[in-house]
Scaffold this motif. Structure first.
Motif, PDB file in Angstrom:
ATOM      1  N   GLY A   1       0.773  -1.223   0.000  1.00 25.35           N
ATOM      2  CA  GLY A   1       0.000   0.000   0.000  1.00 25.35           C
ATOM      3  C   GLY A   1       0.809   1.281   0.000  1.00 25.35           C
ATOM      4  O   GLY A   1       0.633   2.156  -0.843  1.00 25.35           O
ATOM      5  N   ILE A   2       1.727   1.393   0.931  1.00 27.36           N
ATOM      6  CA  ILE A   2       2.410   2.665   1.173  1.00 27.36           C
ATOM      7  C   ILE A   2       3.248   3.112  -0.014  1.00 27.36           C
ATOM      8  O   ILE A   2       3.318   4.311  -0.323  1.00 27.36           O
ATOM      9  CB  ILE A   2       3.267   2.559   2.453  1.00 27.36           C
ATOM     10  CG1 ILE A   2       2.336   2.464   3.672  1.00 27.36           C
ATOM     11  CG2 ILE A   2       4.208   3.748   2.592  1.00 27.36           C
ATOM     12  CD1 ILE A   2       3.039   2.231   4.995  1.00 27.36           C
ATOM     13  N   PHE A   3       3.854   2.174  -0.728  1.00 25.40           N
ATOM     14  CA  PHE A   3       4.740   2.535  -1.838  1.00 25.40           C
ATOM     15  C   PHE A   3       4.189   2.117  -3.204  1.00 25.40           C
ATOM     16  O   PHE A   3       4.938   1.906  -4.144  1.00 25.40           O
ATOM     17  CB  PHE A   3       6.120   1.910  -1.621  1.00 25.40           C
ATOM     18  CG  PHE A   3       6.813   2.422  -0.391  1.00 25.40           C
ATOM     19  CD1 PHE A   3       7.335   3.708  -0.362  1.00 25.40           C
ATOM     20  CD2 PHE A   3       6.908   1.633   0.745  1.00 25.40           C
ATOM     21  CE1 PHE A   3       7.961   4.191   0.787  1.00 25.40           C
ATOM     22  CE2 PHE A   3       7.540   2.112   1.887  1.00 25.40           C
ATOM     23  CZ  PHE A   3       8.064   3.393   1.906  1.00 25.40           C
ATOM     24  N   LYS A   4       2.855   2.030  -3.297  1.00 20.20           N
ATOM     25  CA  LYS A   4       2.297   1.600  -4.581  1.00 20.20           C
ATOM     26  C   LYS A   4       2.381   2.688  -5.643  1.00 20.20           C
ATOM     27  O   LYS A   4       2.249   2.399  -6.830  1.00 20.20           O
ATOM     28  CB  LYS A   4       0.869   1.119  -4.402  1.00 20.20           C
ATOM     29  CG  LYS A   4      -0.165   2.168  -4.110  1.00 20.20           C
ATOM     30  CD  LYS A   4      -1.551   1.514  -4.064  1.00 20.20           C
ATOM     31  CE  LYS A   4      -2.660   2.512  -3.844  1.00 20.20           C
ATOM     32  NZ  LYS A   4      -3.982   1.859  -3.875  1.00 20.20           N
ATOM     33  N   TYR A   5       2.589   3.942  -5.222  1.00 19.37           N
ATOM     34  CA  TYR A   5       2.825   5.030  -6.166  1.00 19.37           C
ATOM     35  C   TYR A   5       4.305   5.409  -6.094  1.00 19.37           C
ATOM     36  O   TYR A   5       4.863   5.527  -5.005  1.00 19.37           O
ATOM     37  CB  TYR A   5       1.965   6.236  -5.835  1.00 19.37           C
ATOM     38  CG  TYR A   5       0.478   5.947  -5.798  1.00 19.37           C
ATOM     39  CD1 TYR A   5      -0.253   5.829  -6.971  1.00 19.37           C
ATOM     40  CD2 TYR A   5      -0.189   5.785  -4.586  1.00 19.37           C
ATOM     41  CE1 TYR A   5      -1.619   5.565  -6.943  1.00 19.37           C
ATOM     42  CE2 TYR A   5      -1.550   5.523  -4.545  1.00 19.37           C
ATOM     43  CZ  TYR A   5      -2.258   5.405  -5.723  1.00 19.37           C
ATOM     44  OH  TYR A   5      -3.602   5.140  -5.690  1.00 19.37           O
ATOM     45  N   ASP A   6       4.924   5.620  -7.229  1.00 19.66           N
ATOM     46  CA  ASP A   6       6.359   5.890  -7.247  1.00 19.66           C
ATOM     47  C   ASP A   6       6.719   7.315  -6.836  1.00 19.66           C
ATOM     48  O   ASP A   6       7.855   7.593  -6.467  1.00 19.66           O
ATOM     49  CB  ASP A   6       6.933   5.620  -8.650  1.00 19.66           C
ATOM     50  CG  ASP A   6       6.949   4.132  -8.982  1.00 19.66           C
ATOM     51  OD1 ASP A   6       6.888   3.323  -8.044  1.00 19.66           O
ATOM     52  OD2 ASP A   6       7.026   3.800 -10.176  1.00 19.66           O
TER      53      ASP A   6
ATOM     54  N   ASN B   1      14.433   0.301  -5.769  1.00 21.63           N
ATOM     55  CA  ASN B   1      13.662   0.022  -6.980  1.00 21.63           C
ATOM     56  C   ASN B   1      12.507   0.999  -7.142  1.00 21.63           C
ATOM     57  O   ASN B   1      12.045   1.265  -8.261  1.00 21.63           O
ATOM     58  CB  ASN B   1      13.120  -1.412  -6.951  1.00 21.63           C
ATOM     59  CG  ASN B   1      14.201  -2.451  -7.171  1.00 21.63           C
ATOM     60  OD1 ASN B   1      15.262  -2.142  -7.712  1.00 21.63           O
ATOM     61  ND2 ASN B   1      13.955  -3.679  -6.740  1.00 21.63           N
ATOM     62  N   LYS B   2      12.041   1.531  -6.015  1.00 22.47           N
ATOM     63  CA  LYS B   2      10.951   2.506  -6.021  1.00 22.47           C
ATOM     64  C   LYS B   2      11.461   3.941  -6.124  1.00 22.47           C
ATOM     65  O   LYS B   2      10.674   4.885  -6.125  1.00 22.47           O
ATOM     66  CB  LYS B   2      10.114   2.356  -4.744  1.00 22.47           C
ATOM     67  CG  LYS B   2       9.245   1.105  -4.704  1.00 22.47           C
ATOM     68  CD  LYS B   2       8.078   1.241  -5.672  1.00 22.47           C
ATOM     69  CE  LYS B   2       7.104   0.083  -5.554  1.00 22.47           C
ATOM     70  NZ  LYS B   2       5.943   0.267  -6.466  1.00 22.47           N
TER      71      LYS B   2
END
Length: 282
Positions: free
Chosen positions: A51-56, A266-267
């Motif tokens: 959830g927390i890092f699903k957007y870059d 990677n993010k």
């Protein structure tokens, strides 16, 4: 007011002036800004990955509806104070109704402490996100407030100011309609951050008004499952650069540290440090 009228008031209201009024009413905001350089968000590893890092380009935190927070006295304490101080019943009812769609995010001022790991960090199996307070405040301003615990000096000071509107002079710079609108917002904020002393140990700072049209937010209502309970939530976005570190809990297999570092890179989070809890717990 309907949604269109509320949006018009928000567009015409000077955001810097609004923040000044909030700071005068809620004295702890200035102290937090000056002394609390970091704020900490305890969560589980599933939220980190899914959830927390699903957007870059931004950090996504799930803000839970107030009615589904741990404390059954949430909002009730504040509403009782409104009644005790002679607030008209229709105002109390409007505040209650408005808050039915309000969500919040809870940060702590405490770094790597066992009670917070046990309550909010998956029993020590989760992670603690480290945020730069200044950057969060630049994004959210007066909507982030230290929680006010009942029967403390800060509680008494806020009560005195809130129910004596002439004590914050910036209100005089607003139109009569804006005064009423801003006062209503302050009442909602007050009700949203009042807490029982049972939770004093959390040293909580809370981001309030999420999903609430009175704060310009009509985020889509979503739902998640947590320990067999369905939780309504909205997504709230922290600036990517505001996240400066992640600490793995005391019960986490520390082989995860290297993998998490790889995942963050990677993010695109190259400047976020990863560390492990210093607490001895199993």
């Amino acid at each position: 007011m309907n949604a269109i009228e509320i949006k018009n008031e928000l567009e015409n209201l000077d955001s810097q002036l609004w923040t000044k009024i909030a700071r005068q009413c809620f004295k702890g905001w200035e102290e937090m800004r000056e002394t609390q350089k970091e704020l900490y968000y305890y969560t589980d590893l599933n939220a980190i990955i899914n959830g927390i890092f699903k957007y870059d380009d931004k950090v996504c935190i799930w803000a839970s509806r107030w009615s589904h927070l741990n404390d059954p006295q949430e909002v009730k304490i504040g509403l009782e104070e409104l009644i005790n101080h002679g607030t008209p019943q229709w105002v109390v009812d409007d505040v209650r109704q408005s808050l039915n769609k309000s969500h919040s995010i809870s940060f702590s001022g405490y770094n790597d402490v066992l009670p917070m790991w046990k309550m909010y960090g998956d029993g020590g199996n989760g992670a603690m996100l480290v945020f730069n307070t200044k950057l969060l405040l630049e994004r959210w301003g007066g909507q982030i407030q230290p929680c006010i615990y009942k029967n403390t000096p800060q509680y008494n000071s806020t009560i005195k100011t809130l129910f004596c509107p002439e004590s914050y002079s910036e209100l005089d710079l607003l139109s009569p309609t804006q005064k009423t609108f801003t006062w209503f917002q302050m009442l909602q904020m007050f009700v949203s951050v009042i807490k029982s002393n049972d939770y004093y140990y959390e040293n909580e700072a809370r981001l309030v008004g999420l999903g609430n049209v009175y704060f310009g937010d009509e985020s889509e209502q979503k739902y998640r499952l947590s320990f067999g309970k369905i939780i309504p939530y909205v997504e709230a976005f922290m600036p990517k650069e505001s996240l400066i570190g992640i600490c793995l809990g005391p019960c986490v297999d520390y082989s995860n540290k290297e993998t998490l570092e790889e995942y963050l890179k990677n993010k695109g989070y190259n400047n976020v440090f990863v560390t492990t809890s210093k607490i001895h717990y199993r």
